[in-house]
Write an enzyme that holds these catalytic residues in place. Structure first.
Site, PDB file in Angstrom:
ATOM      1  CB  CYS A 197     -47.894  27.556 -33.872  1.00 55.43           C
ATOM      2  SG  CYS A 197     -48.362  27.608 -32.155  1.00 55.43           S
TER       3      CYS A 197
HETATM    4  C1  BEZ Z   1     -52.174  25.678 -32.093  1.00 58.37           C
HETATM    5  O1  BEZ Z   1     -51.170  26.248 -32.494  1.00 58.37           O
HETATM    6  O2  BEZ Z   1     -53.078  25.396 -32.861  1.00 58.37           O
HETATM    7  C2  BEZ Z   1     -52.347  25.349 -30.637  1.00 58.37           C
HETATM    8  C3  BEZ Z   1     -51.240  25.134 -29.842  1.00 58.37           C
HETATM    9  C4  BEZ Z   1     -51.420  24.811 -28.500  1.00 58.37           C
HETATM   10  C5  BEZ Z   1     -52.698  24.717 -27.976  1.00 58.37           C
HETATM   11  C6  BEZ Z   1     -53.801  24.980 -28.786  1.00 58.37           C
HETATM   12  C7  BEZ Z   1     -53.626  25.290 -30.128  1.00 58.37           C
END
Ligand code: BEZ
Length: 219
Positions: free
Chosen positions: A46
């Site tokens: 994110c």
């Molecule tokens: C991420 O943004 O890296 C992420 C968020 C939730 C689950 C898996 C990855």
């Protein structure tokens, strides 16, 4: 009930963002708007996505497109997270608002839920959903990616250009199209109409059916 999808009206929800409270339709105004959600603040993929959106913000603005993020944490968390995003980003400020949805109510109404991602309290998290909303407040394009796959902002920019061309010229963009390449003339346009609408001319692919439905032009 099926979730919000292309052709639907964006619900005019009241939302809280790090830029204050707003109604979604007021934010969209007369612009195209990209509404994109994230599983959570302070998560690795994110962070790269919001940073990349910030880096592309000028390209979207040049095409009259506004950005609006959503992550289910609260506004205070968003403001702290933005410091990380901007530090990672080296120079691109996060100028677009990010909606807070700590009760997970908005993500249900906006069809942004990821059924496979549950947080430590048992709540569903948002998927990497992205809706492109038109100036008429209708959903023009919608996709859902899983948490494990970060989105490609070049693809988002490409579909914005495709949507805007299709809205302006009665054309569609073929597979793997890139801006500047020929487009196809919409099937509803007759050859007579096409001659009027595309004075620059068009090429019809010579196919075994002889139906002449695959016509390329440049706009
Ligand atoms: C991420 O943004 O890296 C992420 C968020 C939730 C689950 C898996 C990855």
């Amino acid at each position: 009930m099926p979730g919000l999808t292309i052709g639907d009206d964006l619900p005019n929800l009241q939302v809280e963002t790090n830029h204050g409270k707003m109604k979604l339709h007021d934010y969209v105004g007369d612009s195209y708007t990209i509404l994109f959600s994230h599983p959570g603040d302070f998560t690795p993929v994110c962070t790269t996505e919001l940073a990349m959106m910030a880096a592309y913000a000028n390209k979207f603005a040049e095409r009259g497109v506004k950005l609006l993020g959503l992550s289910c944490d609260d506004v205070q968390s968003h403001n702290e997270w933005i410091k990380d995003i901007e530090a990672y980003n080296k120079g691109h400020k996060v100028t677009y608002p990010i909606i807070a949805d700590p009760n997970r109510e908005l993500i249900k109404q906006l069809n942004m839920v990821d059924p496979d991602e549950i947080d430590s309290s048992g709540y569903n998290l948002p998927s990497r959903a992205l809706h492109i909303v038109g100036p008429d407040k209708k959903i023009k394009l919608s996709f859902l990616y899983p948490a494990s796959t970060g989105r490609n902002m070049d693809e988002v920019l490409r579909v914005v250009e495709s949507l805007q061309k299709a809205a302006k010229y009665k054309v569609a963009t073929p597979a793997n199209w890139k801006p500047g390449e020929p487009v196809v003339i919409a099937p509803a346009v007759s050859n007579e109409e096409a001659k009027e609408m595309f004075p620059q001319g068009f090429d019809t692919a010579n196919l075994p059916s002889g139906k002449g439905y695959l016509r390329f032009t440049n706009v």
